[in-house]
Design a protein around this motif. Structure first.
Motif, mmCIF file in Angstrom:
data_model
loop_
_atom_site.group_PDB
_atom_site.id
_atom_site.type_symbol
_atom_site.label_atom_id
_atom_site.label_comp_id
_atom_site.label_asym_id
_atom_site.label_seq_id
_atom_site.Cartn_x
_atom_site.Cartn_y
_atom_site.Cartn_z
ATOM 1 N N LYS A 93 0.832 -1.203 0.000
ATOM 2 C CA LYS A 93 0.000 0.000 0.000
ATOM 3 C C LYS A 93 0.865 1.251 0.000
ATOM 4 N N ASP A 94 0.279 2.340 -0.485
ATOM 5 C CA ASP A 94 1.013 3.593 -0.568
ATOM 6 C C ASP A 94 0.920 4.369 0.737
ATOM 7 N N SER A 95 1.519 5.558 0.760
ATOM 8 C CA SER A 95 1.580 6.346 1.995
ATOM 9 C C SER A 95 0.207 6.837 2.451
ATOM 10 N N LEU A 96 -0.787 6.774 1.551
ATOM 11 C CA LEU A 96 -2.150 7.168 1.899
ATOM 12 C C LEU A 96 -3.015 5.979 2.308
ATOM 13 N N GLY A 97 -2.421 4.784 2.280
ATOM 14 C CA GLY A 97 -3.151 3.587 2.675
ATOM 15 C C GLY A 97 -3.872 2.886 1.546
ATOM 16 N N ASN A 98 -3.684 3.338 0.289
ATOM 17 C CA ASN A 98 -4.304 2.685 -0.862
ATOM 18 C C ASN A 98 -3.479 1.480 -1.296
ATOM 19 N N CYS A 99 -4.124 0.363 -1.545
ATOM 20 C CA CYS A 99 -3.416 -0.855 -1.906
ATOM 21 C C CYS A 99 -2.936 -0.810 -3.357
ATOM 22 N N PHE A 100 -1.736 -1.341 -3.588
ATOM 23 C CA PHE A 100 -1.210 -1.455 -4.949
ATOM 24 C C PHE A 100 -1.793 -2.717 -5.580
ATOM 25 N N TYR A 101 -2.851 -2.513 -6.345
ATOM 26 C CA TYR A 101 -3.545 -3.656 -6.930
ATOM 27 C C TYR A 101 -4.187 -3.222 -8.245
ATOM 28 N N ASN A 102 -3.989 -4.022 -9.298
ATOM 29 C CA ASN A 102 -4.524 -3.671 -10.612
ATOM 30 C C ASN A 102 -5.526 -4.693 -11.129
ATOM 31 N N GLY A 103 -6.066 -5.496 -10.218
ATOM 32 C CA GLY A 103 -7.062 -6.475 -10.617
ATOM 33 C C GLY A 103 -8.435 -5.853 -10.802
ATOM 34 N N ALA A 104 -9.394 -6.687 -11.137
ATOM 35 C CA ALA A 104 -10.744 -6.195 -11.418
ATOM 36 C C ALA A 104 -11.443 -5.681 -10.170
ATOM 37 N N THR A 105 -11.228 -6.350 -9.034
ATOM 38 C CA THR A 105 -11.913 -5.986 -7.787
ATOM 39 C C THR A 105 -10.898 -5.724 -6.690
ATOM 40 N N CYS A 106 -10.978 -4.568 -6.063
ATOM 41 C CA CYS A 106 -10.072 -4.218 -4.980
ATOM 42 C C CYS A 106 -10.258 -5.202 -3.816
ATOM 43 N N PRO A 107 -9.174 -5.768 -3.258
ATOM 44 C CA PRO A 107 -9.304 -6.724 -2.151
ATOM 45 C C PRO A 107 -10.106 -6.162 -0.982
ATOM 46 N N GLY A 108 -10.817 -7.053 -0.280
ATOM 47 C CA GLY A 108 -11.680 -6.625 0.812
ATOM 48 C C GLY A 108 -10.947 -5.953 1.951
ATOM 49 N N SER A 109 -9.672 -6.263 2.120
ATOM 50 C CA SER A 109 -8.888 -5.662 3.208
ATOM 51 C C SER A 109 -8.413 -4.252 2.867
ATOM 52 N N CYS A 110 -8.698 -3.797 1.643
ATOM 53 C CA CYS A 110 -8.244 -2.482 1.190
ATOM 54 C C CYS A 110 -9.427 -1.520 1.087
ATOM 55 N N VAL A 111 -9.209 -0.285 1.489
ATOM 56 C CA VAL A 111 -10.239 0.741 1.359
ATOM 57 C C VAL A 111 -10.336 1.206 -0.090
ATOM 58 N N ASN A 112 -9.171 1.529 -0.673
ATOM 59 C CA ASN A 112 -9.082 1.922 -2.079
ATOM 60 C C ASN A 112 -7.855 1.257 -2.691
ATOM 61 N N CYS A 113 -7.792 1.252 -4.028
ATOM 62 C CA CYS A 113 -6.648 0.634 -4.698
ATOM 63 C C CYS A 113 -5.952 1.623 -5.634
ATOM 64 N N ASN A 114 -4.645 1.494 -5.717
ATOM 65 C CA ASN A 114 -3.801 2.340 -6.561
ATOM 66 C C ASN A 114 -3.076 1.439 -7.556
ATOM 67 N N PRO A 115 -3.518 1.384 -8.806
ATOM 68 C CA PRO A 115 -2.882 0.493 -9.784
ATOM 69 C C PRO A 115 -1.616 1.059 -10.422
ATOM 70 N N CYS A 116 -1.232 2.297 -10.083
ATOM 71 C CA CYS A 116 -0.044 2.963 -10.630
ATOM 72 C C CYS A 116 -0.158 3.263 -12.124
ATOM 73 N N THR A 117 -1.321 3.075 -12.702
ATOM 74 C CA THR A 117 -1.492 3.226 -14.148
ATOM 75 C C THR A 117 -1.063 4.603 -14.652
ATOM 76 N N ASN A 118 -1.442 5.643 -13.932
ATOM 77 C CA ASN A 118 -1.154 7.007 -14.381
ATOM 78 C C ASN A 118 -0.002 7.650 -13.628
ATOM 79 N N ASN A 119 0.719 6.873 -12.837
ATOM 80 C CA ASN A 119 1.838 7.436 -12.085
ATOM 81 C C ASN A 119 3.031 7.657 -13.007
ATOM 82 N N PRO A 120 3.660 8.832 -12.989
ATOM 83 C CA PRO A 120 4.775 9.101 -13.902
ATOM 84 C C PRO A 120 6.013 8.259 -13.634
ATOM 85 N N CYS A 121 6.070 7.581 -12.484
ATOM 86 C CA CYS A 121 7.255 6.773 -12.165
ATOM 87 C C CYS A 121 7.003 5.270 -12.279
ATOM 88 N N LYS A 122 5.915 4.886 -12.926
ATOM 89 C CA LYS A 122 5.635 3.458 -13.065
ATOM 90 C C LYS A 122 6.669 2.757 -13.938
#
Length: 225
Positions: free
Chosen positions: A119-148
């Motif tokens: 997870k990132d510094s804001l608590g978002n899980c690094f996950y790019n699957g179809a459904t965000c895992p239940g243990s995560c509030v939000n997911c960050n797939p890094c898709t639009n991050n300039p450092c991916k």
């Protein structure tokens, strides 16, 4: 114009110019994320090992990764740099390698070991699957991050070599779900997965020793930790 007035105007210009640069830098790190020293909360904290390296179109000696990036830029101008690798110039002579025959996605598909922060510094899980895992509030797939497009390979001693949780005979998606489910109770921040062996390890840190840095041709050099 008086000398004192001219000096004052120059001072104001320099201050404004400096402030503008600082604001741009602050904006960049707001998007990218500064990341922690434990290398476990940023889109640039992914690692891979046991990779099948393609044949480079060029191999040169570069004193810095900035020099290697400049070489990639030249080759990219005629579509001959998809990504490049950089090693310690003291350890390898031709330490800057330019690759054009594979995309970064094709290259990474051939790596046996994959590692990622949970997870990132804001608590978002690094996950790019179809459904965000239940243990995560939000997911960050890094898709639009300039450092991916920054990553590291040839890594050892991940998480100081001591996984907090481990599980065998899991597919990669099962490994991610396993570590996400234990993320809060076991204070996990990083995972590694060995594809051929189906071995999943979850760590409390993403610290590592990596020999090689890789950047895609369109990734800014400021993404390098």
């Amino acid at each position: 114009m008086k000398a004192s007035e001219s000096k004052r105007n120059n001072t104001i210009f320099i201050f404004f110019n400096f402030s503008e640069k600082m604001l741009r830098l602050l904006a960049f790190f707001t998007v990218v994320g500064l990341g922690s020293s434990l290398r476990d909360d940023s889109c640039r904290d992914y690692l891979y090992s046991e990779c099948k390296m393609p044949v480079p179109v060029s191999e040169v000696h570069a004193l810095t990764i900035e020099e290697c990036k400049a070489t990639c830029d030249v080759f990219a101008s005629f579509n001959q740099c998809s990504f490049f690798s950089f090693n310690n110039p003291a350890a390898v002579d031709e330490n800057c390698k330019i690759f054009a025959d594979e995309t970064i996605e094709e290259f990474l598909a051939g790596c046996n070991l994959r590692g990622q922060p949970l997870k990132d510094s804001l608590g978002n899980c690094f996950y790019n699957g179809a459904t965000c895992p239940g243990s995560c509030v939000n997911c960050n797939p890094c898709t639009n991050n300039p450092c991916k497009g920054y990553l590291e390979i040839d890594c050892q001693n991940v998480g100081n070599g001591n996984p907090e949780e481990s599980q065998n005979n899991l597919p990669e998606e099962g490994c991610r779900q396993f570590c996400f489910n234990l993320m809060n109770s076991s204070k996990l921040t990083f995972l590694t997965f060995l594809k051929e062996e189906e071995v999943c390890n979850c760590f409390q840190s993403g610290e590592r020793n990596c020999k090689t840095q890789i950047l895609t041709f369109d990734t800014d050099i400021t993404c390098v930790p």
